[in-house]
Design an enzyme around this catalytic site. Structure first.
Site, PDB file in Angstrom:
ATOM      1  CB  SER A   1     101.097   6.681  19.800  1.00  0.00           C
ATOM      2  OG  SER A   1     100.984   6.700  21.182  1.00  0.00           O
TER       3      SER A   1
ATOM      4  CD  GLU B   1     106.435  -0.639  18.604  1.00  0.00           C
ATOM      5  OE1 GLU B   1     105.880  -1.461  17.873  1.00  0.00           O
ATOM      6  OE2 GLU B   1     106.023   0.534  18.723  1.00  0.00           O
TER       7      GLU B   1
ATOM      8  CG  ASN C   1     100.290   2.371  18.268  1.00  0.00           C
ATOM      9  OD1 ASN C   1      99.663   1.544  18.940  1.00  0.00           O
ATOM     10  ND2 ASN C   1     100.892   3.407  18.812  1.00  0.00           N
TER      11      ASN C   1
HETATM   12  N1  CAA Z   1      99.478   0.347  36.622  1.00  0.00           N
HETATM   13  C1  CAA Z   1     100.319  -0.509  37.215  1.00  0.00           C
HETATM   14  N2  CAA Z   1     100.068  -1.824  37.330  1.00  0.00           N
HETATM   15  C2  CAA Z   1      98.900  -2.274  36.859  1.00  0.00           C
HETATM   16  C3  CAA Z   1      97.964  -1.431  36.255  1.00  0.00           C
HETATM   17  C4  CAA Z   1      98.291  -0.068  36.142  1.00  0.00           C
HETATM   18  N3  CAA Z   1      97.459   0.824  35.549  1.00  0.00           N
HETATM   19  N4  CAA Z   1      96.884  -2.156  35.893  1.00  0.00           N
HETATM   20  C5  CAA Z   1      97.148  -3.429  36.257  1.00  0.00           C
HETATM   21  N5  CAA Z   1      98.362  -3.498  36.843  1.00  0.00           N
HETATM   22  C6  CAA Z   1      99.050  -4.719  37.297  1.00  0.00           C
HETATM   23  C7  CAA Z   1      98.458  -5.327  38.526  1.00  0.00           C
HETATM   24  O1  CAA Z   1      99.030  -4.808  39.704  1.00  0.00           O
HETATM   25  C8  CAA Z   1      98.819  -6.801  38.341  1.00  0.00           C
HETATM   26  O2  CAA Z   1     100.190  -6.973  38.678  1.00  0.00           O
HETATM   27  P1  CAA Z   1     100.764  -8.379  39.210  1.00  0.00           P
HETATM   28  O3  CAA Z   1     100.430  -9.397  38.161  1.00  0.00           O
HETATM   29  O4  CAA Z   1     102.232  -8.080  39.312  1.00  0.00           O
HETATM   30  O5  CAA Z   1     100.097  -8.625  40.501  1.00  0.00           O
HETATM   31  C9  CAA Z   1      98.700  -7.006  36.823  1.00  0.00           C
HETATM   32  O6  CAA Z   1      98.852  -5.703  36.263  1.00  0.00           O
HETATM   33  C10 CAA Z   1      97.366  -7.595  36.419  1.00  0.00           C
HETATM   34  O7  CAA Z   1      96.363  -6.716  36.939  1.00  0.00           O
HETATM   35  P2  CAA Z   1      94.875  -7.134  37.270  1.00  0.00           P
HETATM   36  O8  CAA Z   1      94.819  -8.597  37.648  1.00  0.00           O
HETATM   37  O9  CAA Z   1      94.276  -6.156  38.212  1.00  0.00           O
HETATM   38  O10 CAA Z   1      94.132  -6.819  35.942  1.00  0.00           O
HETATM   39  P3  CAA Z   1      94.050  -7.605  34.610  1.00  0.00           P
HETATM   40  O11 CAA Z   1      94.462  -9.026  34.712  1.00  0.00           O
HETATM   41  O12 CAA Z   1      92.717  -7.259  34.120  1.00  0.00           O
HETATM   42  O13 CAA Z   1      95.159  -6.888  33.696  1.00  0.00           O
HETATM   43  C11 CAA Z   1      95.918  -5.244  32.221  1.00  0.00           C
HETATM   44  C12 CAA Z   1      95.170  -5.520  33.498  1.00  0.00           C
HETATM   45  C13 CAA Z   1      97.382  -5.632  32.356  1.00  0.00           C
HETATM   46  C14 CAA Z   1      95.817  -3.740  31.962  1.00  0.00           C
HETATM   47  C15 CAA Z   1      95.278  -6.080  31.052  1.00  0.00           C
HETATM   48  O14 CAA Z   1      93.903  -5.809  31.004  1.00  0.00           O
HETATM   49  C16 CAA Z   1      95.868  -5.792  29.692  1.00  0.00           C
HETATM   50  O15 CAA Z   1      96.934  -6.283  29.334  1.00  0.00           O
HETATM   51  N6  CAA Z   1      95.154  -4.968  28.864  1.00  0.00           N
HETATM   52  C17 CAA Z   1      95.593  -4.621  27.530  1.00  0.00           C
HETATM   53  C18 CAA Z   1      96.546  -3.473  27.610  1.00  0.00           C
HETATM   54  C19 CAA Z   1      97.036  -3.074  26.250  1.00  0.00           C
HETATM   55  O16 CAA Z   1      96.629  -3.538  25.198  1.00  0.00           O
HETATM   56  N7  CAA Z   1      97.963  -2.105  26.255  1.00  0.00           N
HETATM   57  C20 CAA Z   1      98.495  -1.528  25.071  1.00  0.00           C
HETATM   58  C21 CAA Z   1      97.719  -0.265  24.777  1.00  0.00           C
HETATM   59  S1  CAA Z   1      98.251   0.495  23.270  1.00  0.00           S
HETATM   60  C22 CAA Z   1      99.668   1.286  23.694  1.00  0.00           C
HETATM   61  O17 CAA Z   1     100.088   1.330  24.814  1.00  0.00           O
HETATM   62  C23 CAA Z   1     100.419   1.935  22.580  1.00  0.00           C
HETATM   63  C24 CAA Z   1     100.008   3.277  22.163  1.00  0.00           C
HETATM   64  O18 CAA Z   1     100.879   3.979  21.610  1.00  0.00           O
HETATM   65  C25 CAA Z   1      98.601   3.788  22.284  1.00  0.00           C
HETATM   66  P1  NAD Z   2      98.391  12.232  28.981  1.00  0.00           P
HETATM   67  O1  NAD Z   2      97.416  13.207  28.417  1.00  0.00           O
HETATM   68  O2  NAD Z   2      97.951  11.263  30.019  1.00  0.00           O
HETATM   69  O3  NAD Z   2      99.678  12.991  29.566  1.00  0.00           O
HETATM   70  C1  NAD Z   2     100.362  14.006  28.874  1.00  0.00           C
HETATM   71  C2  NAD Z   2     101.005  14.900  29.933  1.00  0.00           C
HETATM   72  O4  NAD Z   2     101.945  15.780  29.303  1.00  0.00           O
HETATM   73  C3  NAD Z   2      99.996  15.801  30.660  1.00  0.00           C
HETATM   74  O5  NAD Z   2     100.089  15.548  32.041  1.00  0.00           O
HETATM   75  C4  NAD Z   2     100.450  17.236  30.314  1.00  0.00           C
HETATM   76  O6  NAD Z   2     100.300  18.136  31.407  1.00  0.00           O
HETATM   77  C5  NAD Z   2     101.920  16.999  30.010  1.00  0.00           C
HETATM   78  N1  NAD Z   2     102.572  18.021  29.179  1.00  0.00           N
HETATM   79  C6  NAD Z   2     102.085  18.669  28.101  1.00  0.00           C
HETATM   80  N2  NAD Z   2     103.038  19.495  27.589  1.00  0.00           N
HETATM   81  C7  NAD Z   2     104.153  19.347  28.357  1.00  0.00           C
HETATM   82  C8  NAD Z   2     105.472  19.891  28.345  1.00  0.00           C
HETATM   83  N3  NAD Z   2     105.835  20.772  27.416  1.00  0.00           N
HETATM   84  N4  NAD Z   2     106.369  19.492  29.294  1.00  0.00           N
HETATM   85  C9  NAD Z   2     106.018  18.584  30.236  1.00  0.00           C
HETATM   86  N5  NAD Z   2     104.775  18.034  30.301  1.00  0.00           N
HETATM   87  C10 NAD Z   2     103.866  18.402  29.370  1.00  0.00           C
HETATM   88  O7  NAD Z   2      98.977  11.450  27.715  1.00  0.00           O
HETATM   89  P2  NAD Z   2      99.657   9.993  27.663  1.00  0.00           P
HETATM   90  O8  NAD Z   2      98.601   8.991  27.395  1.00  0.00           O
HETATM   91  O9  NAD Z   2     100.568   9.849  28.811  1.00  0.00           O
HETATM   92  O10 NAD Z   2     100.498  10.143  26.309  1.00  0.00           O
HETATM   93  C11 NAD Z   2     101.768  10.795  26.288  1.00  0.00           C
HETATM   94  C12 NAD Z   2     102.512  10.369  25.039  1.00  0.00           C
HETATM   95  O11 NAD Z   2     102.684   8.952  25.063  1.00  0.00           O
HETATM   96  C13 NAD Z   2     101.815  10.689  23.719  1.00  0.00           C
HETATM   97  O12 NAD Z   2     102.791  10.986  22.749  1.00  0.00           O
HETATM   98  C14 NAD Z   2     101.096   9.388  23.401  1.00  0.00           C
HETATM   99  O13 NAD Z   2     100.824   9.223  22.045  1.00  0.00           O
HETATM  100  C15 NAD Z   2     102.115   8.377  23.884  1.00  0.00           C
HETATM  101  N6  NAD Z   2     101.597   7.047  24.244  1.00  0.00           N
HETATM  102  C16 NAD Z   2     100.376   6.920  24.830  1.00  0.00           C
HETATM  103  C17 NAD Z   2      99.919   5.646  25.180  1.00  0.00           C
HETATM  104  C18 NAD Z   2      98.587   5.444  25.839  1.00  0.00           C
HETATM  105  O14 NAD Z   2      98.112   4.293  25.899  1.00  0.00           O
HETATM  106  N7  NAD Z   2      97.941   6.467  26.363  1.00  0.00           N
HETATM  107  C19 NAD Z   2     100.725   4.518  24.939  1.00  0.00           C
HETATM  108  C20 NAD Z   2     102.000   4.702  24.348  1.00  0.00           C
HETATM  109  C21 NAD Z   2     102.423   5.977  23.986  1.00  0.00           C
END
Ligand code: CAA
Ligand code: NAD
Length: 293
Positions: free
Chosen positions: A119, A152, A190
């Site tokens: 991330s 990305e 991000n």
């Molecule tokens: N796994 C698999 N499928 C899922 C799911 C999950 N955890 N959660 C929801 N779904 C699916 C459902 O099955 C449903 O699929 P269909 O449309 O094909 O039937 C669809 O998603 C919509 O689900 P719901 O109607 O139950 O729920 P919702 O409308 O509230 O949507 C959500 C759920 C898609 C998670 C929505 O709330 C959302 O888009 N949230 C924002 C998520 C977001 O911002 N993600 C980015 C996070 S940051 C990141 O990822 C980067 C990083 O590096 C940290």
């Molecule tokens: P998580 O804590 O859910 O899962 C991480 C997993 O990695 C754990 O199950 C752990 O047992 C395993 N692990 C640790 N060391 C390992 C190794 N050497 N070999 C194999 N497995 C190992 O974390 P996450 O949310 O899945 O995040 C994983 C990566 O994806 C991070 O780099 C995070 O920044 C990135 N990411 C997270 C999100 C998010 O929304 N959580 C979105 C995009 C990217």
């Protein structure tokens, strides 16, 4: 040459989703976790997500079984040696990622591309640690991986054109919309999203409004699918803290600084949905906001 044999390291929130979408696209997927307990937890996540797809009639029960049949699990890093592509989705820690890639560098043939789902770390810091920097690329998926369309695709100054193109095409084969991003900490999404999440926590610390009201405000006022605290709990507060620390270290700008409340929640194991408690308590049918003040 298309990528057919995929390795996924880490089967947590993200690795399980990446393994699922790759197997749904017909790829031969091998998942590596650290121990049997994590293998079982990861397999459970994939089964649950596929079960949801069956329930919603997106796939049939037969297709679910075929997808599961294309995914094998291991605790041995050696089992990833024959892969065309290994995507790491282990914890957000450069030392852990580099240790894994260095081990794989010794084991894998020249054909293997290394991709990171990081991330906030830079791909360059991983590419510089191995002997194949031209075959290291970023493939940053979004949570939940089966739903979110974006990937990305990140190149460093050392990534070869061929590696970038193969990674870009691979994302497309998974049904995703790839965008090219430069290798800066936070890539595109991000850079913008993390300060928003951290700001929400800072404003909560200042007592601007309650957790559910701030969440409601952003959902109903801006049309966001979830409010900032629901999102923090969804991403994982432990992961968000790591991301903030890495981005703050990189940019030294206040907007990336981890707020004290986030540190306290993580210290107490309140990682969010995955640990059962974060800004909300997830033990009941509906999430209940917690008093974190
Ligand atoms: N796994 C698999 N499928 C899922 C799911 C999950 N955890 N959660 C929801 N779904 C699916 C459902 O099955 C449903 O699929 P269909 O449309 O094909 O039937 C669809 O998603 C919509 O689900 P719901 O109607 O139950 O729920 P919702 O409308 O509230 O949507 C959500 C759920 C898609 C998670 C929505 O709330 C959302 O888009 N949230 C924002 C998520 C977001 O911002 N993600 C980015 C996070 S940051 C990141 O990822 C980067 C990083 O590096 C940290
Ligand atoms: P998580 O804590 O859910 O899962 C991480 C997993 O990695 C754990 O199950 C752990 O047992 C395993 N692990 C640790 N060391 C390992 C190794 N050497 N070999 C194999 N497995 C190992 O974390 P996450 O949310 O899945 O995040 C994983 C990566 O994806 C991070 O780099 C995070 O920044 C990135 N990411 C997270 C999100 C998010 O929304 N959580 C979105 C995009 C990217």
């Amino acid at each position: 040459m298309s990528i057919e044999k995929v390795g996924v390291a880490g089967c947590g929130l993200m690795g399980s989703g990446i393994a699922e979408v790759a197997a749904r696209a017909g790829k031969d997927v091998r998942v590596r976790e650290i121990d049997e307990a994590q293998v079982e937890a990861g397999r459970g996540r994939i089964e649950k997500s596929l079960g949801r797809a069956v329930k919603r009639e997106k796939i049939t029960a037969e297709e679910r079984d075929e997808v599961l049949g294309r995914i094998s699990f291991t605790t041995e890093v050696e089992a990833l040696a024959d892969r065309d592509l290994v995507i790491e989705a282990v914890v957000e820690d450069l030392a852990v990622k580099n240790e894994l890639f260095q081990a794989l560098d010794e084991l894998c043939g020249d054909q293997t591309i290394f991709a990171s789902n990081t991330s906030s770390l830079t791909i360059t810091d991983m590419a510089a640690a191995v002997n194949r920097p031209d075959r290291v690329v970023g493939l940053h998926f979004f949570n939940p991986v089966p739903v979110m369309k974006l990937v990305e695709v990140v190149r460093t100054i050392a990534t070869s054109e061929e590696t970038f193109e193969r990674a870009f095409d691979f994302a497309g084969e998974l049904g995703k919309e790839p965008v090219a991003a430069k290798d800066n900490s936070g890539f595109v999404v991000n850079l913008l999203l993390v300060p928003y999440m951290l700001d929400a926590i800072r404003h909560l610390e200042r007592g601007v409004a309650s957790i559910p009201d701030m969440d409601k405000a952003m959902v109903l006022g801006c049309g966001y699918p979830m409010g900032p605290f629901t999102l923090c709990d969804f991403v994982g507060n432990d992961t968000t803290l790591k991301i903030a620390e890495i981005m703050f270290d990189e940019y030294r700008e206040e907007r990336y600084a981890p707020p004290p409340l986030l540190k306290r929640l993580v210290a107490m194991g309140r990682y969010g949905r995955k640990s059962g408690k974060g800004f909300y308590d997830y033990s009941g049918d509906e999430p209940v906001p917690l008093d974190v003040g």
